[in-house]
Scaffold this motif. Sequence first.
Motif, PDB file in Angstrom:
ATOM      1  N   TYR A 113      39.272  55.270  42.919  1.00  0.00           N
ATOM      2  CA  TYR A 113      40.144  54.568  41.974  1.00  0.00           C
ATOM      3  C   TYR A 113      41.492  55.291  41.885  1.00  0.00           C
ATOM      4  O   TYR A 113      41.548  56.519  41.984  1.00  0.00           O
ATOM      5  CB  TYR A 113      39.508  54.545  40.577  1.00  0.00           C
ATOM      6  CG  TYR A 113      38.121  53.955  40.563  1.00  0.00           C
ATOM      7  CD1 TYR A 113      37.932  52.578  40.477  1.00  0.00           C
ATOM      8  CD2 TYR A 113      37.002  54.777  40.644  1.00  0.00           C
ATOM      9  CE1 TYR A 113      36.654  52.042  40.473  1.00  0.00           C
ATOM     10  CE2 TYR A 113      35.725  54.243  40.634  1.00  0.00           C
ATOM     11  CZ  TYR A 113      35.552  52.885  40.547  1.00  0.00           C
ATOM     12  OH  TYR A 113      34.297  52.356  40.546  1.00  0.00           O
ATOM     13  N   ASN A 114      42.554  54.521  41.658  1.00  0.00           N
ATOM     14  CA  ASN A 114      43.874  55.132  41.456  1.00  0.00           C
ATOM     15  C   ASN A 114      44.033  55.543  39.991  1.00  0.00           C
ATOM     16  O   ASN A 114      43.106  55.386  39.186  1.00  0.00           O
ATOM     17  CB  ASN A 114      44.990  54.200  41.930  1.00  0.00           C
ATOM     18  CG  ASN A 114      45.068  52.910  41.139  1.00  0.00           C
ATOM     19  OD1 ASN A 114      44.515  52.789  40.040  1.00  0.00           O
ATOM     20  ND2 ASN A 114      45.753  51.925  41.699  1.00  0.00           N
ATOM     21  N   GLY A 117      43.006  53.128  37.286  1.00  0.00           N
ATOM     22  CA  GLY A 117      41.616  52.670  37.263  1.00  0.00           C
ATOM     23  C   GLY A 117      41.318  51.530  38.209  1.00  0.00           C
ATOM     24  O   GLY A 117      40.231  50.959  38.160  1.00  0.00           O
ATOM     25  N   ASP A 118      42.277  51.184  39.073  1.00  0.00           N
ATOM     26  CA  ASP A 118      42.046  50.126  40.056  1.00  0.00           C
ATOM     27  C   ASP A 118      41.226  50.669  41.216  1.00  0.00           C
ATOM     28  O   ASP A 118      41.529  51.740  41.745  1.00  0.00           O
ATOM     29  CB  ASP A 118      43.376  49.600  40.608  1.00  0.00           C
ATOM     30  CG  ASP A 118      44.258  48.987  39.534  1.00  0.00           C
ATOM     31  OD1 ASP A 118      43.710  48.372  38.600  1.00  0.00           O
ATOM     32  OD2 ASP A 118      45.492  49.153  39.626  1.00  0.00           O
ATOM     33  N   GLU A 119      40.208  49.919  41.633  1.00  0.00           N
ATOM     34  CA  GLU A 119      39.426  50.319  42.797  1.00  0.00           C
ATOM     35  C   GLU A 119      40.284  50.103  44.047  1.00  0.00           C
ATOM     36  O   GLU A 119      40.759  49.005  44.299  1.00  0.00           O
ATOM     37  CB  GLU A 119      38.156  49.474  42.888  1.00  0.00           C
ATOM     38  CG  GLU A 119      37.281  49.834  44.061  1.00  0.00           C
ATOM     39  CD  GLU A 119      36.068  48.929  44.173  1.00  0.00           C
ATOM     40  OE1 GLU A 119      35.891  48.321  45.252  1.00  0.00           O
ATOM     41  OE2 GLU A 119      35.314  48.803  43.184  1.00  0.00           O
ATOM     42  N   HIS A 122      36.147  51.263  48.754  1.00  0.00           N
ATOM     43  CA  HIS A 122      34.717  51.124  48.506  1.00  0.00           C
ATOM     44  C   HIS A 122      34.002  51.158  49.852  1.00  0.00           C
ATOM     45  O   HIS A 122      34.464  50.536  50.809  1.00  0.00           O
ATOM     46  CB  HIS A 122      34.422  49.804  47.790  1.00  0.00           C
ATOM     47  CG  HIS A 122      32.963  49.547  47.636  1.00  0.00           C
ATOM     48  ND1 HIS A 122      32.311  48.561  48.333  1.00  0.00           N
ATOM     49  CD2 HIS A 122      32.011  50.160  46.884  1.00  0.00           C
ATOM     50  CE1 HIS A 122      31.034  48.560  47.998  1.00  0.00           C
ATOM     51  NE2 HIS A 122      30.828  49.526  47.134  1.00  0.00           N
ATOM     52  N   TYR A 146      43.267  61.235  42.262  1.00  0.00           N
ATOM     53  CA  TYR A 146      42.423  60.049  42.409  1.00  0.00           C
ATOM     54  C   TYR A 146      41.032  60.361  41.881  1.00  0.00           C
ATOM     55  O   TYR A 146      40.605  61.514  41.866  1.00  0.00           O
ATOM     56  CB  TYR A 146      42.357  59.608  43.876  1.00  0.00           C
ATOM     57  CG  TYR A 146      43.679  59.052  44.329  1.00  0.00           C
ATOM     58  CD1 TYR A 146      43.910  57.682  44.320  1.00  0.00           C
ATOM     59  CD2 TYR A 146      44.711  59.890  44.724  1.00  0.00           C
ATOM     60  CE1 TYR A 146      45.140  57.165  44.703  1.00  0.00           C
ATOM     61  CE2 TYR A 146      45.944  59.388  45.106  1.00  0.00           C
ATOM     62  CZ  TYR A 146      46.148  58.023  45.089  1.00  0.00           C
ATOM     63  OH  TYR A 146      47.365  57.514  45.456  1.00  0.00           O
TER      64      TYR A 146
END
Length: 170
Positions: A113-114, A117-119, A122, A146
């Motif tokens: 995640y940055n 909080g964005d994925e 994966h 990160y």
Amino acid sequence: NISMQLLPLITWTGEESYCKGTSIIMANPNSNATEFLWSTGETTEQITITDGNYYWLLASNSCGTAYQDIFINFEECDAYAFIPNAFTPDQDGLNEAWQPIIINAIEYEMFIYNRWGDEIFHSKDPNENWMGETHNGQFYSQDGLYTYRLILKSPDSNIKEYFGNFHLLR
């Protein structure tokens, strides 16, 4: 009429290792034996073992006897990871990718995640590393901190989760 009886045969040797908390069935299929004596005192064709130790089997029939011992070892099989705290994807050939070292996992899932909080990454493949890119490899991620979430499943079905941070330095 001639009948033939084969000598007893024991096909296992040496040492075997298994995960703690499991049980194994020791047997000697196709042994040609009709009588069995185990080091545990049991006289059945197979026994269930849950403790590490030396075990032996004496298998016999009307033509002879076979003897063999074996060491059964039960060891920790928990999955665990060594997780780097920084990497430098700057095209110098050193430390270019971020990838945990995974031990004993039968299942693996990694999320990155940055700072918002964005994925951004994966994977379910423990051999896939993160090269510091985002948006399907179209852009490079910025220097900074990160966050990761790592989920491992051990051979004994225990689930272990790791959470933490690492630095990307260009």
